[in-house]
Structures are given as structure tokens and as C-alpha cells.
Design a protein around this motif. Structure first.
Motif, mmCIF file in Angstrom:
data_model
loop_
_atom_site.group_PDB
_atom_site.id
_atom_site.type_symbol
_atom_site.label_atom_id
_atom_site.label_comp_id
_atom_site.label_asym_id
_atom_site.label_seq_id
_atom_site.Cartn_x
_atom_site.Cartn_y
_atom_site.Cartn_z
ATOM 1 N N PHE A 73 31.968 28.227 5.424
ATOM 2 C CA PHE A 73 30.764 28.371 4.598
ATOM 3 C C PHE A 73 29.520 28.486 5.475
ATOM 4 O O PHE A 73 28.726 29.412 5.323
ATOM 5 C CB PHE A 73 30.633 27.169 3.649
ATOM 6 N N TYR A 74 29.321 27.548 6.395
ATOM 7 C CA TYR A 74 28.115 27.567 7.218
ATOM 8 C C TYR A 74 28.071 28.756 8.170
ATOM 9 O O TYR A 74 27.000 29.327 8.393
ATOM 10 C CB TYR A 74 27.942 26.240 7.961
ATOM 11 N N LEU A 75 29.201 29.141 8.715
ATOM 12 C CA LEU A 75 29.212 30.316 9.592
ATOM 13 C C LEU A 75 28.796 31.567 8.830
ATOM 14 O O LEU A 75 27.997 32.372 9.321
ATOM 15 C CB LEU A 75 30.582 30.502 10.232
ATOM 16 N N GLN A 78 16.425 37.907 5.696
ATOM 17 C CA GLN A 78 17.361 36.867 6.129
ATOM 18 C C GLN A 78 17.658 35.894 4.989
ATOM 19 O O GLN A 78 18.788 35.438 4.851
ATOM 20 C CB GLN A 78 16.812 36.096 7.332
ATOM 21 N N VAL A 79 16.664 35.582 4.181
ATOM 22 C CA VAL A 79 16.878 34.705 3.021
ATOM 23 C C VAL A 79 17.867 35.365 2.065
ATOM 24 O O VAL A 79 18.824 34.731 1.599
ATOM 25 C CB VAL A 79 15.543 34.394 2.302
ATOM 26 N N ASP A 80 17.654 36.634 1.780
ATOM 27 C CA ASP A 80 18.549 37.367 0.874
ATOM 28 C C ASP A 80 19.972 37.415 1.426
ATOM 29 O O ASP A 80 20.942 37.207 0.696
ATOM 30 C CB ASP A 80 18.037 38.791 0.655
ATOM 31 N N ALA A 81 20.102 37.682 2.733
ATOM 32 C CA ALA A 81 21.424 37.769 3.361
ATOM 33 C C ALA A 81 22.112 36.405 3.367
ATOM 34 O O ALA A 81 23.329 36.311 3.152
ATOM 35 C CB ALA A 81 21.297 38.321 4.781
ATOM 36 N N PHE A 82 21.357 35.340 3.608
ATOM 37 C CA PHE A 82 21.904 33.984 3.534
ATOM 38 C C PHE A 82 22.505 33.728 2.156
ATOM 39 O O PHE A 82 23.631 33.242 2.039
ATOM 40 C CB PHE A 82 20.790 32.966 3.822
ATOM 41 N N ALA A 107 29.374 34.385 -1.106
ATOM 42 C CA ALA A 107 30.642 35.018 -0.735
ATOM 43 C C ALA A 107 31.584 34.025 -0.060
ATOM 44 O O ALA A 107 32.803 34.169 -0.148
ATOM 45 C CB ALA A 107 30.392 36.214 0.191
ATOM 46 N N ALA A 108 31.018 33.004 0.586
ATOM 47 C CA ALA A 108 31.820 32.002 1.280
ATOM 48 C C ALA A 108 32.159 30.805 0.393
ATOM 49 O O ALA A 108 32.635 29.790 0.878
ATOM 50 C CB ALA A 108 31.092 31.532 2.531
ATOM 51 N N GLY A 109 31.907 30.916 -0.911
ATOM 52 C CA GLY A 109 32.283 29.851 -1.831
ATOM 53 C C GLY A 109 31.169 28.923 -2.257
ATOM 54 O O GLY A 109 31.404 27.978 -2.999
ATOM 55 N N VAL A 149 21.583 27.139 -2.255
ATOM 56 C CA VAL A 149 22.995 27.129 -2.633
ATOM 57 C C VAL A 149 23.547 25.725 -2.415
ATOM 58 O O VAL A 149 23.011 24.955 -1.626
ATOM 59 C CB VAL A 149 23.831 28.150 -1.829
ATOM 60 N N LEU A 150 24.623 25.424 -3.125
ATOM 61 C CA LEU A 150 25.339 24.174 -2.909
ATOM 62 C C LEU A 150 26.542 24.477 -2.033
ATOM 63 O O LEU A 150 27.307 25.409 -2.325
ATOM 64 C CB LEU A 150 25.780 23.574 -4.241
ATOM 65 N N ASP A 151 26.728 23.705 -0.969
ATOM 66 C CA ASP A 151 27.865 23.909 -0.070
ATOM 67 C C ASP A 151 29.131 23.294 -0.675
ATOM 68 O O ASP A 151 29.082 22.761 -1.796
ATOM 69 C CB ASP A 151 27.544 23.369 1.327
#
Length: 125
Positions: free
Chosen positions: A18-20, A74-78, A84-86, A108-110
Motif C-alpha cells: 500500500f505505502y509503496l 502528485q496528490v492526484d497520483a497518490f 489501487a493498492a487497496g 485515504v485509509l490504509d
């Protein structure tokens, strides 16, 4: 603003992925990793502050991490990468004028429910 932040996660593999992915727009990569999930990993863009994760059975308190973006793209891409990473939506990219006129952020919530934000304080280019 920090040198490093270290916190425990309930699913090391999911949180690392997720973080990567979520922080990919900032150039974040694994710069060090232990031989076991309990030893964890250090994630960082080269020469910058680090985010350190490790596997734990303890229930960590909720955490709010805000990362600085150089621009609104960068905010949008994050946001796209985190979803996409859950990650779970906790506030789509946009201006938050209640903070200040150029506060452009996404939330987002991790995998553990931590509130992760990326913010750009600069006006649109």
C-alpha cells in the motif's frame, strides 16, 4: 518535517505494498528491510525522511500521516495509487479552503484504518 516515523501494522505485506504504491509519486522505495516482518522495512525517497513499518499483533492507535506533495498532480497520483493498492477513500483530491486557500489534499485509509493524507500547499501551476 520529520526524520522518520515508525509504526506497527497488522498485515506487513499489505501495508508495505500500500505505502509503496500510494507514495510512488514521491519516489518512495524500500531503502532497508529486515529479514523478518517483525524487523520491518524503511521506505523513503532517496535522502529524505523515512516511513518505517513492522509487523505487530498489538492494535496500534489510529494515526494521521500527512505527506508533502510538490504539486497537485502528485496528490492526484497518490490518491489513485492508494485506492489501487487497496486503500479506502477518506476524501478525494480537492481544495480544503477551511485550512487555507491553496490547501489541496486527498485522504485515504490504509489497511489498518490509518488516515493517510497527501497535501500540496502551493497554488495551481
Amino acid at each position: 518535517m520529520f526524520d522518520h516515523v515508525k509504526f506497527g501494522v497488522s498485515d506487513y505485506a499489505a501495508s508495505k505494498a500500500f505505502y509503496l504504491k500510494a507514495l510512488e509519486p514521491l519516489g518512495v522505495a524500500v531503502i532497508a528491510e529486515g529479514t523478518t516482518p517483525a524487523q520491518g522495512a524503511e521506505l523513503s525517497p532517496e535522502g529524505k525522511a523515512s516511513l518505517c513499518l513492522y509487523q505487530t499483533e498489538e492494535k496500534p492507535a489510529h494515526l494521521h500521516l500527512a505527506f508533502t506533495a510538490e504539486n497537485r498532480q502528485q496528490v492526484d497520483a497518490f490518491y489513485r495509487g492508494a485506492l489501487a493498492a487497496g486503500g479506502k477513500d477518506n476524501g478525494a483530491p480537492g481544495l480544503r479552503p477551511r485550512y487555507h486557500a491553496n490547501y489541496y489534499a486527498a485522504f485515504v485509509l490504509d489497511p489498518d484504518g490509518h488516515n493517510i493524507e497527501m497535501v500540496c500547499h502551493k497554488p495551481e501551476a
